[in-house]
Design a protein around this motif. Structure first.
Motif, PDB file in Angstrom:
ATOM      1  N   ILE A  67       0.851  -1.188   0.000  1.00  0.00           N
ATOM      2  CA  ILE A  67       0.000   0.000   0.000  1.00  0.00           C
ATOM      3  C   ILE A  67       0.885   1.234   0.000  1.00  0.00           C
ATOM      4  N   LEU A  68       0.553   2.194  -0.873  1.00  0.00           N
ATOM      5  CA  LEU A  68       1.255   3.467  -0.949  1.00  0.00           C
ATOM      6  C   LEU A  68       0.266   4.578  -0.620  1.00  0.00           C
ATOM      7  N   TYR A  69       0.624   5.425   0.339  1.00  0.00           N
ATOM      8  CA  TYR A  69      -0.243   6.521   0.781  1.00  0.00           C
ATOM      9  C   TYR A  69       0.250   7.813   0.168  1.00  0.00           C
ATOM     10  N   LEU A 116      -4.584   3.471  10.397  1.00  0.00           N
ATOM     11  CA  LEU A 116      -3.994   2.452   9.527  1.00  0.00           C
ATOM     12  C   LEU A 116      -2.916   1.658  10.250  1.00  0.00           C
ATOM     13  N   GLU A 117      -1.990   2.375  10.874  1.00  0.00           N
ATOM     14  CA  GLU A 117      -0.861   1.691  11.500  1.00  0.00           C
ATOM     15  C   GLU A 117      -1.285   0.988  12.785  1.00  0.00           C
ATOM     16  N   HIS A 135      -1.719  -2.301   9.382  1.00  0.00           N
ATOM     17  CA  HIS A 135      -1.434  -2.119   7.967  1.00  0.00           C
ATOM     18  C   HIS A 135      -0.029  -1.557   7.791  1.00  0.00           C
ATOM     19  N   THR A 136       0.764  -2.214   6.974  1.00  0.00           N
ATOM     20  CA  THR A 136       2.099  -1.715   6.636  1.00  0.00           C
ATOM     21  C   THR A 136       1.960  -0.795   5.427  1.00  0.00           C
ATOM     22  N   VAL A 146     -12.490  -2.260   2.560  1.00  0.00           N
ATOM     23  CA  VAL A 146     -11.924  -1.699   1.329  1.00  0.00           C
ATOM     24  C   VAL A 146     -10.431  -1.989   1.256  1.00  0.00           C
ATOM     25  N   ILE A 147      -9.714  -1.710   2.333  1.00  0.00           N
ATOM     26  CA  ILE A 147      -8.256  -1.859   2.286  1.00  0.00           C
ATOM     27  C   ILE A 147      -7.851  -3.324   2.163  1.00  0.00           C
TER      28      ILE A 147
END
Length: 474
Positions: A136-138, A214-215, A219-220, A469-470
């Motif tokens: 995943i890229l934010y 997220l973290e 989630h990484t 979703v994620i």
């Protein structure tokens, strides 16, 4: 988005020490140049990484030197100090606190980005990985931060240097090499009546709570800025999901082109925000400034460019953003002043996997008790079928397979406090926030409301949808 009726910026006295990074993003292992001005003999910079909490990563001490403030459209060219970023630093958003007194140990680590947020004496930069460490890229919306950053007397909405009319050609310019841009610097706009702790258009208000969630939930994540996506399309290689949250309003043409190519080759996109990709910006060749032409010829000071046709850098007037994200602000609206009447999404297609575990049924409301829909929201042009289900028409450029999972029709009575942009049909038809998704190579999901990150910690069902979703798209 502009607030044409009520609009003030934070005003602050000259800080004891202030600064900005030469670039908003740096790769782990490279050197970042920090520009600092102070009348103190020495100064100190303490650097923290944002995650579940703030973690102290490093400190820099140096001799102080003073330089004057400049205009918002100029490189401030303050004294520079090189900061080697360790190669083993994890990708992330980093906040720097500047102190005019360099003596003594660092103060206790702040608990959150909200505690760090201030209008001066702060810097934000993003560390990108040397190689992807996540799926995943934010995307951190530096362009939007600077569009609202009023350091130097102006932003992309107004300028003390253009008092009578918009600038020639309607183009405004902001420089990235000045204090502010996510943190630090005065910010255009009114306080958020639903969360007044930090100003809108700041990292602490929209992105930080989403990143912390997220973290905290395992989630990484790797991180980049929109300038990184503009200049380095290969930064997307190796990722399964691109995330955007909150208020990601300003996109350059290369950024949009590179994100679209990512989708076309199977990459997924999730937008937990709204007013997304509304204005097009042109980035200076050296990546240090943004230009946006908001006003058509003959526009006068005080005109709301979103109420005018012919604004050259409205994405929708040349290449509707619906073709990428499925929705557009022109089919939604904004509520900028004071508390708004609670409004949530009426759920449809409740059997969809993204609603799994929520307990929601068709016709139920999602997020109404927390005023989820606002302060700006996006929509797709829609019609109602024989059963009353909202269906995207595609006439606004949205993919014909855009599936509306939730719809929130917006009040049109001016007394309700909602404002709406001009659009193709002259203003007729439904104005509604439309939560949904479509697939074209990869799948693109949109939450269609800027307030999604604000409500995330408050509403279990919003959290479940976000997790679904994620997990599904990554």
């Amino acid at each position: 988005m502009p607030d044409p009726h009520h609009d003030t910026a934070a005003r602050t006295a000259a800080p004891a020490v202030d600064g900005y990074p030469a670039r908003p993003g740096v790769r782990a292992g490279d050197t970042l140049r920090l520009h600092v001005s102070t009348r103190a003999r020495r100064f100190r910079v303490d650097v923290y990484r944002c995650g579940v909490t703030l973690r102290h990563m490093a400190a820099l001490e140096a001799d102080g030197s003073h330089a004057p403030a400049r205009r918002h459209d100029e490189d401030w060219d303050w004294p520079g100090h090189d900061f080697p970023v360790p190669a083993d630093w994890p990708s992330g958003v980093y906040l720097a606190i500047l102190r005019a007194d360099a003596d003594g140990p660092p103060e206790p680590a702040p608990k959150s980005a909200e505690a760090v947020d201030a209008r001066a004496g702060r810097m934000l930069f993003v560390v990108t990985p040397r190689v992807p460490a996540a799926r995943i890229l934010y995307k951190v919306p530096i362009f939007t931060y600077h569009a609202y950053n009023e350091s130097g007397g102006g932003c992309l909405y107004r300028s003390i240097h253009h008092r009578a009319t918009p600038p020639p050609g309607g183009t405004r310019i902001v420089d990235l090499r000045r204090p502010g841009g996510g943190i630090g610097g005065p910010v255009k706009g009114r306080p958020d009546a639903h969360d007044p702790r930090t100003p809108r258009q700041t990292f602490a208000h929209w992105d930080a709570p989403f990143i912390a969630w997220l973290e905290a939930n395992g989630h990484t994540i790797d991180y980049c800025t929109d300038l990184d996506l503009h200049t380095t399309p290969e930064i997307l290689d190796g990722y399964r999901l691109l995330l955007s949250a909150g208020h990601d309003e300003y996109w350059s043409a290369p950024t949009r082109r590179h994100v679209t190519a990512f989708r076309d080759r199977g990459g997924n996109i999730a937008v937990f925000g709204a007013n997304t990709c509304w204005w097009r910006v042109t980035v200076a060749e050296d990546g240090t400034a943004l230009a946006c032409t908001k006003f058509p010829p003959g526009a006068v000071l005080g005109a709301d460019p979103d109420g005018l046709r012919g604004a050259p850098d409205h994405w929708w007037e040349s290449e509707p953003e619906n073709s990428l994200i499925g929705v557009s602000y022109r089919n939604g609206g904004g509520h900028w002043l004071g508390p708004r009447t609670p409004l949530g999404f009426t759920v449809q297609h409740a059997h969809h996997p993204l609603f799994a575990g929520t307990g929601l049924r068709d016709g139920d409301l999602l997020g109404a008790e927390h005023a989820l829909v606002g302060y700006e929201c996006d929509g797709a042009a829609l019609r109602r079928d024989a059963r009353g289900t909202a269906v995207a028409t595609g006439e606004d450029g949205a993919p014909v397979d855009f599936t509306i999972l939730g719809v929130a029709e917006l009040p049109t009575d001016p007394a309700a406090g909602w404002y709406h942009a001009v659009r193709e049909d002259g203003g007729g038809g439904v104005r509604a926030a439309t939560l949904g998704l479509y697939t074209r190579g990869g799948t693109v999901f949109t939450a269609a409301t800027v307030d999604w990150p604000r409500v995330l910690p408050l509403d279990r069902r919003v959290r479940v949808v976000t997790e679904n979703v994620i997990r599904t798209l990554s």
